[in-house]
Design an enzyme around this catalytic site. Structure first.
Site, PDB file in Angstrom:
ATOM      1  CE  LYS A 180      -3.532   2.335   2.714  1.00  0.00           C
ATOM      2  NZ  LYS A 180      -4.477   2.291   3.825  1.00  0.00           N
ATOM      3  CE  LYS A 199       6.023  -1.064  10.205  1.00  0.00           C
ATOM      4  NZ  LYS A 199       5.048  -0.454   9.321  1.00  0.00           N
ATOM      5  CG  HIS A 211      -3.689 -35.717  17.009  1.00  0.00           C
ATOM      6  ND1 HIS A 211      -3.793 -36.936  17.623  1.00  0.00           N
ATOM      7  CD2 HIS A 211      -4.738 -35.624  16.169  1.00  0.00           C
ATOM      8  CE1 HIS A 211      -4.845 -37.580  17.143  1.00  0.00           C
ATOM      9  NE2 HIS A 211      -5.453 -36.801  16.258  1.00  0.00           N
ATOM     10  CD  GLU A 244       9.340  -6.009   7.125  1.00  0.00           C
ATOM     11  OE1 GLU A 244       9.013  -4.917   6.585  1.00  0.00           O
ATOM     12  OE2 GLU A 244       9.154  -6.254   8.331  1.00  0.00           O
ATOM     13  N   GLY A 267      -4.823  -1.791   4.925  1.00  0.00           N
ATOM     14  CA  GLY A 267      -3.974  -2.902   4.482  1.00  0.00           C
ATOM     15  C   GLY A 267      -4.595  -4.266   4.744  1.00  0.00           C
ATOM     16  NE  ARG A 268      -6.165  -3.993  10.943  1.00  0.00           N
ATOM     17  CZ  ARG A 268      -5.526  -2.824  11.073  1.00  0.00           C
ATOM     18  NH1 ARG A 268      -4.391  -2.635  10.427  1.00  0.00           N
ATOM     19  NH2 ARG A 268      -6.003  -1.870  11.832  1.00  0.00           N
ATOM     20  CD  GLU A 326      -1.621  -4.519  11.500  1.00  0.00           C
ATOM     21  OE1 GLU A 326      -0.450  -4.954  11.607  1.00  0.00           O
ATOM     22  OE2 GLU A 326      -2.119  -4.257  10.394  1.00  0.00           O
TER      23      GLU A 326
END
Ligand code: F6P
Length: 540
Positions: free
Chosen positions: A201, A505, A376, A207, A259-260, A345
């Protein structure tokens, strides 16, 4: 009395009331569930009867939601008001899937742009899938989506969820700045026939930009004009141009797409390439159905609102710190990770919209794994640990493997059994009887029996859908988005910012030069300075 106090009163009253006993009311399974039917999705059924919410508690929860202004806030969101108040933005991911609507932001209709971008994406996806857009030496066989957080989790989750519909180029996802991931993905690919999508965005995320440069250098080793095999998905068109991506290969979107919440628009391009534009439209249509339901149904019959109020009851009133999302659907393996970002978030915040401390806890820790694998692993704690973890099960009526229908029935039996076991438990009496059958007696019988007690009375919900189709997935994701919205409104927080990711950050930017030997570590705290020195000793 505040609504929270009223709910705490309800909690005191129902604390000793076993969930199982509530089923003395024979209509409970029906009155504490919501069914939603549409031609796109078929019936989606949400059962919250295996919680200790009774009629009075539900009334109190609904009162809380009304008092918090959920209905007005909901309308404000859909109609383009700037409800993201800390960033001064509208919140309009719903506009990306309600394609016939008119939505005004600052007085102008945003929908012509939304429809035009969708049409460009569709034409690009078709050309790529049909081989009209080609790599330097032939048809594009592989697509690498480079993005992180909301620019990765949605499409990565959905491509896996909809694998039976994936008939386009193979899609790969790179998110982590750890070079291990991009190295592994690129090692298996031919640059001549690979398309790289840089999804960000902001187009500043370290990253993503680092991985994008790595991919560009990799492609430049054999492709004369690597930028031709790059696509950008972003709101920052100046930055995509500076990276060298042809504006014709840039799909932009507005800042009112969080963003999400962004997989419905350009960030979903990899998904569209994988499943095709028609299936992508079905995905949007399923979400639009859920939007319409959420916008119009009374809160008590409203699936997202009730899913949210069940969440509020468990976290903010009962005080349970976590919730487990348990898809009995292997293809939803990434759903818990996707929901971790969506929920944590959005609602992992300690101050309300006006900056005051919250009087109740923030949203819960979300975790999960597909059933039956989780059984399990961590279900032991869920059944017998000292914390109560409300569980949210998801289950399809049918799988995509008709020849293995018997395995699907076994899967479903396990899912229903887990929910029943959590509620029913096993008493000490029952455990003693079991031990007696094995021939044990006396102290040893007692000791062994106590290990086999399940306290029970542990809440769960169940979401059942006919089959994991594009439309059903769209509806499920929209359901969770709106759940997060309602929970945020009830808490009075801003679900649409994420200031909590900033500090780390900034500090990473300060620490990197220390690891590179360009700045002294001594000024940091003793632990950080010592770790920097140790890593430098290791030759980092
Ligand atoms: O750091 C958190 C975050 O801002 C998320 O909210 C977002 O989804 C992710 O980073 C990626 O951001 P971008 O799409 O701008 O690269």
């Amino acid at each position: 009395m505040t609504n929270w106090a009223a709910l705490r009163d309800r909690l005191r009253e129902v604390a000793q009331q076993p969930i199982l006993d509530l089923f003395a009311d024979e209509s409970r399974a029906q009155t504490f569930s919501i069914s939603l039917e549409s031609s796109e999705t078929g019936e989606i059924f949400f059962d919250y009867s295996k919680t200790n919410i009774d009629q009075s508690t539900r009334d109190a929860l609904l009162e809380l939601a009304r008092e918090a202004g959920v209905e007005d806030r909901r309308e404000a969101m859909f109609s383009g008001a700037a409800i993201n108040e800390t960033e001064g933005r509208a919140v309009l991911h719903t506009a990306l899937r309600n394609l016939d609507a008119e939505v005004l932001v600052d007085g102008s209709d945003v929908m012509p742009d939304v429809r035009a971008t969708l049409a460009r994406m569709e034409s690009f996806a078709r050309d790529l899938r049909d081989g009209r857009i080609r790599g330097s030496s032939g048809r594009i066989t592989d697509v690498v989506n480079i993005g992180i957080g909301g620019s990765d989790l949605g499409p990565a989750m959905a491509v896996q969820a909809l694998s039976p519909y994936c008939d386009g180029p193979a899609c790969h996802f790179v998110s982590n700045v750890d070079g291990a991931q991009i190295q592994q993905v690129l090692d298996g690919l031919n640059p001549d026939t690979t398309l790289v999508i840089v999804a960000s965005k902001t187009f500043t995320t370290i990253e993503t930009m680092t991985n994008a440069q790595t991919a560009k250098a990799w492609m430049a080793r054999s492709v004369a004009d690597p930028a031709r095999q790059f696509v950008a998905l972003s709101t920052a068109l100046d930055k995509t141009a500076a990276f060298g991506i042809d504006p014709a290969r840039v799909f932009g979107f507005a800042d009112w797409v969080g963003g999400r919440y962004s997989m419905w628009g350009p960030i979903g391009l990899s998904l569209m390439i994988a499943i095709g534009p028609e299936n992508f439209r079905a995905f949007l249509a399923g979400a639009a159905q859920m939007d319409q339901h959420f916008r119009s149904a009374p809160l008590g019959e409203n699936m997202p609102a009730m899913l949210a109020l069940v969440g509020i009851w468990h976290r903010q009133v009962c005080g349970y710190p976590a919730r487990a999302v348990l898809p009995y659907d292997q293809r939803l393996a990434r759903l818990p990770a996707y929901l971790q970002q969506l929920e944590m978030e959005s609602n992992g915040k300690r101050v309300s919209m006006d900056g005051a401390d919250l009087e109740v806890p923030s949203g819960p820790i979300v975790f999960g794994e597909p059933g039956t694998n989780g059984q399990h692993a961590f279900y032991q704690l869920i059944h017998q640990g000292t914390d109560i973890v409300p569980c949210e099960f998801l289950l399809a009526g049918k799988g995509h493997e008709p020849a293995l229908a018997h395995q699907h029935r076994l899967l479903a039996a396990n899912c229903l059994a887990q929910a029943e076991a959590l509620m029913r438990g096993r008493s000490l009496e029952e455990a003693r009887a079991l031990m007696a059958e094995t021939g044990l007696e006396g102290d040893e019988l007692e000791r062994q029996a106590r290990h086999r007690v399940f306290p029970g009375n542990r809440p769960s919900t169940m979401l059942i859908y006919p089959k994991l189709t594009p439309a059903v997935l769209g509806a499920i994701i929209a359901l969770y988005e709106h759940r997060v919205f309602v929970e945020g409104v009830v808490l009075g927080i801003n679900s649409f910012d994420q200031w909590g990711v900033e500090l780390g950050k900034v500090l990473a930017g300060e620490i990197l030069p220390m690891l590179e030997g360009q700045a002294p570590a001594a000024a940091r705290d003793g632990s950080t300075a010592g770790l920097v020195d140790k890593l430098r000793d290791f030759g980092i």
